[in-house]
Design a protein around this motif. Structure first.
Motif, mmCIF file in Angstrom:
data_model
loop_
_atom_site.group_PDB
_atom_site.id
_atom_site.type_symbol
_atom_site.label_atom_id
_atom_site.label_comp_id
_atom_site.label_asym_id
_atom_site.label_seq_id
_atom_site.Cartn_x
_atom_site.Cartn_y
_atom_site.Cartn_z
ATOM 1 N N ARG A 70 93.822 63.400 55.047
ATOM 2 C CA ARG A 70 94.930 63.977 54.653
ATOM 3 C C ARG A 70 94.427 65.426 55.044
ATOM 4 O O ARG A 70 95.266 66.417 55.077
ATOM 5 C CB ARG A 70 95.702 64.044 52.614
ATOM 6 N N SER A 71 93.717 66.064 55.284
ATOM 7 C CA SER A 71 93.069 67.446 55.616
ATOM 8 C C SER A 71 93.470 68.155 57.203
ATOM 9 O O SER A 71 93.312 68.721 57.573
ATOM 10 C CB SER A 71 91.452 67.618 55.129
ATOM 11 N N LEU A 72 93.470 66.878 57.913
ATOM 12 C CA LEU A 72 93.637 66.359 59.028
ATOM 13 C C LEU A 72 95.130 67.970 59.575
ATOM 14 O O LEU A 72 96.069 67.475 58.756
ATOM 15 C CB LEU A 72 93.932 65.245 59.432
ATOM 16 N N LYS A 73 95.391 68.604 60.591
ATOM 17 C CA LYS A 73 96.054 69.068 60.261
ATOM 18 C C LYS A 73 97.374 68.429 61.118
ATOM 19 O O LYS A 73 98.348 68.842 60.987
ATOM 20 C CB LYS A 73 95.779 70.312 61.776
ATOM 21 N N SER A 74 96.886 67.461 61.576
ATOM 22 C CA SER A 74 97.702 66.819 62.818
ATOM 23 C C SER A 74 98.606 65.874 61.272
ATOM 24 O O SER A 74 99.474 65.434 61.451
ATOM 25 C CB SER A 74 97.506 65.900 63.514
ATOM 26 N N PHE A 75 97.928 65.771 60.175
ATOM 27 C CA PHE A 75 98.811 64.467 59.290
ATOM 28 C C PHE A 75 100.198 64.834 58.418
ATOM 29 O O PHE A 75 100.252 66.577 58.544
ATOM 30 C CB PHE A 75 97.375 65.389 57.490
ATOM 31 N N VAL A 76 100.841 64.117 58.686
ATOM 32 C CA VAL A 76 102.519 64.627 58.173
ATOM 33 C C VAL A 76 102.460 63.703 56.442
ATOM 34 O O VAL A 76 103.305 63.650 55.673
ATOM 35 C CB VAL A 76 102.823 63.669 59.047
ATOM 36 N N TYR A 77 101.592 61.947 57.344
ATOM 37 C CA TYR A 77 102.704 61.018 55.669
ATOM 38 C C TYR A 77 101.769 59.966 55.874
ATOM 39 O O TYR A 77 101.097 59.433 56.604
ATOM 40 C CB TYR A 77 103.713 61.060 55.937
ATOM 41 N N MET A 78 101.180 59.592 54.284
ATOM 42 C CA MET A 78 100.254 58.973 54.114
ATOM 43 C C MET A 78 101.024 57.801 53.092
ATOM 44 O O MET A 78 101.662 57.744 52.123
ATOM 45 C CB MET A 78 98.606 58.756 53.491
ATOM 46 N N GLU A 79 101.553 55.933 53.653
ATOM 47 C CA GLU A 79 101.956 55.334 52.589
ATOM 48 C C GLU A 79 100.548 53.901 51.999
ATOM 49 O O GLU A 79 100.473 53.798 53.385
ATOM 50 C CB GLU A 79 103.332 54.801 53.496
ATOM 51 N N LEU A 81 97.740 41.214 60.538
ATOM 52 C CA LEU A 81 98.559 42.858 60.179
ATOM 53 C C LEU A 81 99.196 42.930 58.870
ATOM 54 O O LEU A 81 99.021 44.126 58.355
ATOM 55 C CB LEU A 81 99.888 43.330 61.299
ATOM 56 N N LEU A 82 99.263 41.688 58.358
ATOM 57 C CA LEU A 82 99.606 42.255 56.671
ATOM 58 C C LEU A 82 98.744 42.227 55.718
ATOM 59 O O LEU A 82 98.984 42.583 54.645
ATOM 60 C CB LEU A 82 100.077 40.354 55.991
ATOM 61 N N THR A 83 97.337 41.809 56.546
ATOM 62 C CA THR A 83 96.089 42.267 55.312
ATOM 63 C C THR A 83 95.672 43.434 55.921
ATOM 64 O O THR A 83 94.488 43.703 55.586
ATOM 65 C CB THR A 83 95.263 41.577 55.506
ATOM 66 N N GLY A 84 96.041 44.367 56.827
ATOM 67 C CA GLY A 84 95.513 45.937 56.964
ATOM 68 C C GLY A 84 96.253 46.815 55.924
ATOM 69 O O GLY A 84 96.327 46.427 55.195
ATOM 70 N N ILE A 85 95.416 47.821 55.324
ATOM 71 C CA ILE A 85 95.501 48.859 55.252
ATOM 72 C C ILE A 85 96.424 49.635 55.377
ATOM 73 O O ILE A 85 96.144 50.832 56.007
ATOM 74 C CB ILE A 85 94.222 48.904 54.273
ATOM 75 N N THR A 114 88.202 55.710 47.822
ATOM 76 C CA THR A 114 88.708 56.040 48.936
ATOM 77 C C THR A 114 88.592 57.380 49.390
ATOM 78 O O THR A 114 89.602 59.047 50.027
ATOM 79 C CB THR A 114 90.568 56.202 48.563
ATOM 80 N N PRO A 115 87.106 58.261 49.985
ATOM 81 C CA PRO A 115 86.804 59.820 50.210
ATOM 82 C C PRO A 115 87.217 59.758 51.849
ATOM 83 O O PRO A 115 87.338 60.557 52.074
ATOM 84 C CB PRO A 115 85.683 59.167 50.973
ATOM 85 N N GLY A 116 87.997 58.758 52.531
ATOM 86 C CA GLY A 116 88.381 58.810 53.486
ATOM 87 C C GLY A 116 89.970 59.323 53.521
ATOM 88 O O GLY A 116 90.588 60.047 54.767
ATOM 89 N N TYR A 117 90.850 59.038 52.704
ATOM 90 C CA TYR A 117 91.666 59.279 52.790
ATOM 91 C C TYR A 117 91.722 61.184 52.615
ATOM 92 O O TYR A 117 92.998 61.261 52.767
ATOM 93 C CB TYR A 117 92.398 58.741 51.320
ATOM 94 N N ASP A 118 90.749 61.591 51.386
ATOM 95 C CA ASP A 118 91.301 63.604 51.871
ATOM 96 C C ASP A 118 90.785 64.049 53.295
ATOM 97 O O ASP A 118 90.994 64.777 53.208
ATOM 98 C CB ASP A 118 89.412 63.664 50.479
ATOM 99 N N VAL A 119 89.897 62.987 53.918
ATOM 100 C CA VAL A 119 89.410 63.439 55.321
ATOM 101 C C VAL A 119 91.088 63.181 55.993
ATOM 102 O O VAL A 119 91.200 64.519 56.509
ATOM 103 C CB VAL A 119 88.532 62.671 55.555
ATOM 104 N N GLY A 123 99.115 51.353 49.322
ATOM 105 C CA GLY A 123 99.380 50.841 48.000
ATOM 106 C C GLY A 123 97.951 50.371 47.254
ATOM 107 O O GLY A 123 97.534 49.822 46.482
ATOM 108 N N ILE A 124 96.667 50.784 47.946
ATOM 109 C CA ILE A 124 95.017 51.161 47.972
ATOM 110 C C ILE A 124 94.831 52.026 47.182
ATOM 111 O O ILE A 124 94.999 53.034 48.209
ATOM 112 C CB ILE A 124 94.092 50.820 49.187
ATOM 113 N N ARG A 125 94.060 51.508 46.021
ATOM 114 C CA ARG A 125 93.869 53.124 45.021
ATOM 115 C C ARG A 125 91.997 52.230 44.300
ATOM 116 O O ARG A 125 92.205 51.499 44.364
ATOM 117 C CB ARG A 125 94.910 52.828 44.299
ATOM 118 N N VAL A 126 91.618 54.121 44.423
ATOM 119 C CA VAL A 126 90.310 53.149 43.629
ATOM 120 C C VAL A 126 91.344 51.786 42.334
ATOM 121 O O VAL A 126 91.513 52.274 41.395
ATOM 122 C CB VAL A 126 89.793 54.403 42.629
#
Length: 129
Positions: A101-110, A125-129, A94-99, A112-115
């Motif tokens: 989270r590093s954004l200055k505007s980042f507040v919160y991520m929810e 909508l229900l199959t979105g990540i 999930t390399p995109g998650y680190d990108v 259930g998708i993990r390695v």
């Protein structure tokens, strides 16, 4: 006429090439398990549909000081994002998650998708990540 005097409302409009298309108009709070509340409080200066709805029933004094309209322009800006999976399979990284989270505007991520998680191709909508 439903007779609702105070409470949340939810509207969805798609801006299509042929013009706006009303998707939904309902007497309910926005969904998403409430993960949008911090954004709403930032936009308005401290309140969201949830707090104001509770105050309308339980704390009339607090409800009476909520402005009839949100501040214009908004006090902040933000966006709720739902990611799309173009394929199905097991998540290798999930390399995109680190990108994100590093954004200055980042507040919160929810998420259930993990390695190791299994994901389906996003089709709604229900199959979105």
């Amino acid at each position: 006429v439903l007779g609702v005097e105070n409470g949340p409302s939810h509207a969805e409009v798609i801006l299509a090439p042929a013009g706006p298309c009303l998707v939904e108009m309902n007497v309910r709070a926005h969904g998403g398990d409430g993960n949008w509340r911090s954004l709403a409080r930032g936009l308005t200066g401290g309140y969201s549909q949830v707090e104001v709805t509770v105050d309308s029933y339980l704390d009339r004094k607090q409800f009476s000081i909520v402005p009839n309209l949100p501040p214009a322009p908004f006090l902040a800006s933000g966006q709720e994002v739902i990611l799309v999976s173009f394929s199905r399979g097991r998540v290798a990284a999930t390399p995109g998650y680190d990108v994100i989270r590093s954004l200055k505007s980042f507040v919160y991520m929810e998420t259930g998708i993990r390695v190791g998680s299994w994901v389906e191709r996003t089709v709604d909508l229900l199959t979105g990540i």
